[in-house]
Scaffold this motif. Structure first.
Motif, mmCIF file in Angstrom:
data_model
loop_
_atom_site.group_PDB
_atom_site.id
_atom_site.type_symbol
_atom_site.label_atom_id
_atom_site.label_comp_id
_atom_site.label_asym_id
_atom_site.label_seq_id
_atom_site.Cartn_x
_atom_site.Cartn_y
_atom_site.Cartn_z
ATOM 1 N N ARG A 43 0.826 -1.186 0.000
ATOM 2 C CA ARG A 43 0.000 0.000 0.000
ATOM 3 C C ARG A 43 0.879 1.262 0.000
ATOM 4 N N GLY A 44 0.589 2.173 -0.934
ATOM 5 C CA GLY A 44 1.381 3.400 -1.025
ATOM 6 C C GLY A 44 2.632 3.266 -1.862
ATOM 7 N N GLY A 45 2.903 2.040 -2.364
ATOM 8 C CA GLY A 45 4.111 1.831 -3.171
ATOM 9 C C GLY A 45 5.358 1.702 -2.317
ATOM 10 N N THR A 46 6.457 1.428 -2.952
ATOM 11 C CA THR A 46 7.725 1.265 -2.251
ATOM 12 C C THR A 46 8.775 2.193 -2.867
ATOM 13 N N PHE A 47 9.840 2.404 -2.119
ATOM 14 C CA PHE A 47 10.984 3.165 -2.603
ATOM 15 C C PHE A 47 12.065 2.153 -3.023
ATOM 16 N N PRO A 48 12.244 1.950 -4.311
ATOM 17 C CA PRO A 48 13.214 0.928 -4.737
ATOM 18 C C PRO A 48 14.644 1.414 -4.561
ATOM 19 N N GLU A 49 15.566 0.464 -4.484
ATOM 20 C CA GLU A 49 16.988 0.796 -4.529
ATOM 21 C C GLU A 49 17.329 1.153 -5.968
ATOM 22 N N ILE A 50 17.746 2.391 -6.188
ATOM 23 C CA ILE A 50 17.992 2.853 -7.553
ATOM 24 C C ILE A 50 19.047 1.994 -8.246
ATOM 25 N N ASP A 51 20.107 1.653 -7.525
ATOM 26 C CA ASP A 51 21.161 0.842 -8.140
ATOM 27 C C ASP A 51 20.638 -0.522 -8.564
ATOM 28 N N HIS A 52 19.745 -1.094 -7.770
ATOM 29 C CA HIS A 52 19.155 -2.382 -8.134
ATOM 30 C C HIS A 52 18.239 -2.231 -9.346
ATOM 31 N N LEU A 53 17.494 -1.150 -9.371
ATOM 32 C CA LEU A 53 16.601 -0.907 -10.495
ATOM 33 C C LEU A 53 17.391 -0.810 -11.802
#
Length: 268
Positions: A43-53
């Motif tokens: 719920r509300g989405g997540t903050f991904p790890e940019i390097d992983h993305l």
């Protein structure tokens, strides 16, 4: 019972988009689920790890993708479907404002990732690595030496260098040796005033440039990075009206010079 429900959640609901291509490159129609329809844990989405993305690429399997950005955020299923959807949040480093983006992955018939989509499309910028920081280009360093101070009148050889001229060249050589490892090239350019013939001035300016270069090499400046050139009366620094010869010679003094230009490697 719990195992059966888990299996249903992993494999059941199917694709959201219509007619995903066999090779996973596209779909007849991309359909985006409503962000509010994410599973309760997302719920509300997540903050991904940019390097992983940024490590995502075509050919990854679902397990590899889950290790980088987690399992899908909706109930389309996991193993038996060919589409995963996410809601990601990105915080702007400058303003602190949060941007909400939807992310979609399409899989081919072997369940390998092939297509990546964003809504809005501008969100794709988060997968791009930041541009490299600009490297400040090193400005060339120039030293202008008066040939009136370097050489006896109308002379050009090593033995014709004045005591004051040797002191100037010694100081220049010391500065060059301090930066020897950064030097890319040294240009020694000789100039004369406009008095005398063009041929004579060209030869004199070349000989004086050669002599200055030879002197610097003798002091330890690497010979392979230094070059000498005579330009005669070209590129005058001052223009002087015709007048008594002694005054004209004095007025033209700034034009009689040797310019040492040093190009250095950029600092990384």
């Amino acid at each position: 019972m719990a195992v059966a429900l888990l299996a249903l959640g992993l494999s059941a609901c199917g694709n959201v988009s219509r007619n995903v291509a066999e090779d996973g490159s596209n779909a007849q129609e991309l359909v985006w689920p409503k962000p509010d329809d994410v599973t309760p844990m997302h719920r509300g989405g997540t903050f991904p790890e940019i390097d992983h993305l940024r490590e995502l690429h075509a050919g990854l399997n679902k397990q590899q993708i889950s290790q980088l950005i987690g399992w899908p955020h909706f109930e389309e299923g996991i193993w038996g479907v060919r589409e995963w959807n996410y809601v990601f949040n990105f915080r702007d480093a400058g303003s602190g404002q949060v941007t909400v983006c939807q992310f979609k992955i399409l899989f081919d018939h072997d369940k390998l990732a092939r297509g990546f989509y964003w809504k809005p499309e501008d969100c794709a910028r988060y997968m791009n690595p930041p541009p490299p920081a600009p490297v400040a280009k090193a400005e060339p360093q120039e030293t202008t030496l008066s040939t009136d101070a370097l050489f006896a009148f109308d002379r050009y050889s090593l033995k014709d260098i004045t005591d004051g001229g040797r002191a100037q060249l010694d100081a220049l050589a010391a500065r060059l040796l301090d930066e020897k490892d950064r030097i890319a090239h040294i240009s020694v350019v000789g100039y004369t005033d406009r008095l005398g013939s063009d041929d004579y001035n060209q030869v004199l300016s070349q000989r004086r440039a050669d002599t200055v270069a030879q002197y610097l090499v003798a002091k330890g400046v690497p010979q392979d990075v230094i070059g000498a050139e005579g330009r005669g009366k070209a590129e005058p620094v001052v223009q002087c009206a015709d007048q008594a010869r002694s005054k004209l010679i004095a007025c033209l003094a700034p034009n009689r010079r040797v310019v040492v230009r040093v190009d250095t490697h950029d600092r990384g």
